[in-house]
Structure formats: C-alpha cells, structure tokens
Write an enzyme that holds these catalytic residues in place. Structure first.
Site, short mmCIF file in Angstrom:
data_model
loop_
_atom_site.label_atom_id
_atom_site.label_comp_id
_atom_site.label_asym_id
_atom_site.label_seq_id
_atom_site.Cartn_x
_atom_site.Cartn_y
_atom_site.Cartn_z
N CYS A 78 -2.17 -14.88 -16.10
CA CYS A 78 -1.29 -14.04 -15.29
C CYS A 78 -0.56 -13.01 -16.14
CB CYS A 78 -0.28 -14.94 -14.57
SG CYS A 78 0.91 -14.06 -13.57
N CYS B 39 4.41 -18.19 -13.01
CA CYS B 39 4.77 -16.78 -12.91
C CYS B 39 5.26 -16.45 -11.51
CB CYS B 39 3.57 -15.91 -13.28
SG CYS B 39 3.94 -14.14 -13.26
#
Length: 417
Positions: free
Chosen positions: A222, A101
């Site tokens: 995430c 991410c």
C-alpha cells in the site's frame, strides 16, 4: 432550499477513484478530490511513482472541473503503518499493511481532514463495498472531532452502520476495510459498491479517462508499490542468516538471509533440488525456516487459529457471540480466498479462537482473520497463534498407534498364570 452536499473523494490516480469522483458529481454533489502522499522515495528504477499517480489524479480532477488538494501523511504512514510492518516481519509474522493503511491513514487522518478541515459532509473512496446506509443518511450522521473518551456512554442510543460486501463478488474489498472505525464508516460513501469492475471501466472509457485505463492494477505494498521484496526489506532490517530445515527429517536443505524474508506457504528456492519445497513454519529463536517437499503438505494445513482482540465494525461483538460464547460464521485471511465456514469462541480479552470446518492452507500469523455473516463483514482480528498442523496431528496419531500396538504386544507376550 437544501444546500448542495460537499463530498471529499480520495483520489489515487487509478480508474476506481476516478469513476467514483465522476459518479459523485453526476449525483449533483460538490466534489473535492484529495490525493494522499504517504511515501517519499524512489523505486528500484529511480522513478517516483507517487508523482505519476499525482499527475493522473490531477488530470481527472481538471477534466471533472473539481478542486484538487494534496495532503502529506509521510510521517504518519511511517509511524503507524510502516514501522508496525517492519516490527511484525522481525517477529516472524507476515503483516497486511493495506488493512492498517485504511485504518490509520485513509479512515483516520484523511477522514478528519475531509470532514474537520475541509468541512465536507462525507468522505468517499473507490472501494468496492457497500454500507447499510443510503446517501442522505450518511449526510445526517454527526461528526465528532475525536472520541470523547476511552469509554462510551452506556445509555447512548446507537444505530451502528454495517459494512456490506460489494455487488462484484470478485472485486469486493471489504477484506481491506475490516478494521475501519465505525465513526468513519458512518460518514463514508462507496459510489462503486453496486457496480462491477467491467462496468466501471466502461464508464471511465466513455468519460475519456484513457490515461487511467492504461495503468496497471496496483499489486504492491500500500502506497509503496511493487518492489523486489527481499532487496527492499533488507534496506530496513539487518540480515539474520539461518538454515532451511526439512520438517520431515530435520535435514539442513540450505541457508537463508533472514526468516522475515519468508511467509508460510511460499516456495523456498533451494539450489540443487529437483522438486519444489515450501515454507511451512519458522523459529525466530534459532533462525530456522522449516520447509516441506509439497505445496499441499500436511504441515501447511490447519483448522484452528487464535486472533488478538477483534475489531468489530459495529464496535460490539455480535449479540449471538456474547450470549452463547460461540457463533458460526465465515472466515478468510486472504482477499480473494473462498469463504470458509467456521465457529468462533469468544475469550475474555476480546480475542477469539477460530475453528474451521475444513483445514486451510498456510494461515499465517500477522495476517488478519476477517469474519462474515451473509453479506456483512463483521470485522477482523490479527492472527497471533496457530493450532497444530494436520502433519503434526497425523504424526501424533501414528505415534499413539505405535505405542498402543507396542503395549498390546507386550501384554500378549506376558505368560499366563
């Protein structure tokens, strides 16, 4: 008179990014807060946690009297992070979406939005990390919209920026930044890099950020959050029933719904067993998940791994590694595990073999091997292959010993002539 520097601060609604924005404003910069929406669904309780995060981030920006933007990277997150995560699980690996991410979303899409679209002089985040640059050096770095081509100009004079561990060794987050592109690192500020978590909370309390101080520390996937992992993954992957098999004698100890629901080292909940059993290996061709009757079983410990092509923060492998083909440094594959001394051997394809000074518990394919030298994070490579476990080596030694004893006995029984 020098123009006021414009810094875009990534806002998550948490205490770290809130204090980062506050500190940037105190330094006299023109600060813009940007909130990323990367996931678009409700949690198991029917709550959209993204909306609460957005509200908390917006309140902080209002309190600081700074502009606030929201950008949506739902599509990009799905294509570049989440799909990769599902594919890795299906292949029997355990991915790290947080690292991906940061690489693909925060320090790619958000970075280009901040500098290219909003015209900021730098991007800032609330990570506990440092770089080898001072603030003013960050502002002087040249921004390129996209890399000009696959190959760099070999005559280009390059002064690569180093990624350094945060001052708070317990909160250091360079592990999660170990795949950050060099171009983005050059234009990034880490206002919390020299601070401890406790001091950051103190600043937040003094600033009146009480609503963010009440928030729990984020521990889930995430931008997806904390969820019932099995239930969540089975929404996206078809069940693949198989057996839980003892690594020691091949007994079937139980059954499971899919090898992708297990990671090496975790407890395998097997009904009817008095003692705890732990996952030590997986075979996706048969669907078998191998288990052992101890959290410190030899089948969990290994001292050799291989990565895929390593992402070096400075874009090139360390000179010592290139010149000698080998280099000593430190390694970890989990955020807060103690650093382990290791020797890297560079392969022609850019991957490395990692030989550890001491065996570590449950190194796992799909996780990232992150390398350090002193306080510098050198970069990372995904673990794609494991060397033999200590249990396998022990079994091999015992077999060799038995063969040797058998041969010696046979020799001694032969009649002398």
């Amino acid at each position: 008179m020098q123009a006021v520097r414009h810094v875009v601060c990534a806002m998550s609604g948490g205490v770290d990014s809130s204090v980062a924005a506050l500190l940037l404003k105190r330094r006299g910069y023109q600060v813009t807060g940007v909130f990323m929406k990367n996931w678009d669904s409700l949690d198991e309780h029917g709550l959209c946690t993204t909306d609460k995060d957005y509200e908390d981030a917006f309140k902080v920006c209002c309190k600081l009297d700074i502009p606030f933007h929201q950008v949506s990277y739902v599509k990009e997150y799905w294509l570049e992070v989440f799909s990769n995560m599902l594919n890795e699980y299906h292949r029997g690996r355990t991915p790290n979406p947080d690292i991906l991410c940061n690489k693909h979303i925060k320090f790619n899409h958000l970075y280009h939005y901040a500098i290219g679209t909003l015209g900021a002089d730098a991007l800032a985040t609330g990570h506990y990390a440092r770089t080898s640059q001072e603030d003013e050096e960050v502002f002087l770095q040249h921004y390129t919209q996209q890399p000009s081509g696959l190959f760099r100009n070999r005559f280009e004079v390059r002064n690569a920026v180093k990624l350094l561990q945060g001052a708070d060794c317990l909160k250091d987050q360079t592990f999660f930044l170990s795949q950050i592109p060099q171009d983005a690192l050059k234009k990034t500020l880490f206002p919390l890099g020299e601070l401890t978590k406790d001091y950051v909370k103190k600043i937040a309390a003094e600033a009146g950020f009480h609503h963010v101080l009440k928030r729990k520390e984020s521990m889930g996937i995430c931008f997806i959050g904390e969820r019932n992992f099995e239930k969540f993954i089975l929404e996206y992957l078809e069940p693949q029933p198989g057996n839980l098999v003892s690594i020691e004698d091949g007994r079937i100890m139980g059954t499971h719904k899919g090898w992708f629901l297990f990671t090496l080292g975790q407890r395998a909940r097997i009904g009817g067993q008095r003692d705890a059993w732990f996952v030590v290996d997986k075979d996706i061709t048969t669907g078998d998940v191998f288990v052992a009757p101890s959290t410190n079983h030899g089948a969990l410990f290994r001292d050799t791994i291989r990565t895929d092509r390593v992402h070096w923060i400075t874009e090139e492998p360390p000179a010592e590694l290139v010149q000698n083909g080998m280099m000593e440094c430190y390694f970890r594959f989990q955020h807060q595990m103690p650093l382990v001394s290791c020797t890297l051997t560079l392969n022609q394809d850019g991957s490395v073999w990692v030989r550890l000074a001491t065996p570590v518990r449950a190194p796992t394919p799909g996780q990232f091997a992150v390398f350090y030298k002193s306080d510098e994070c050198l970069g990372s490579g995904k673990i794609v292959r494991l060397g033999p476990s200590m249990y396998t080596l022990q079994q091999g030694n015992q077999q060799n010993l038995a063969t040797s004893v058998s041969a010696e006995t046979e020799y001694n029984l032969k009649p002398t002539t």
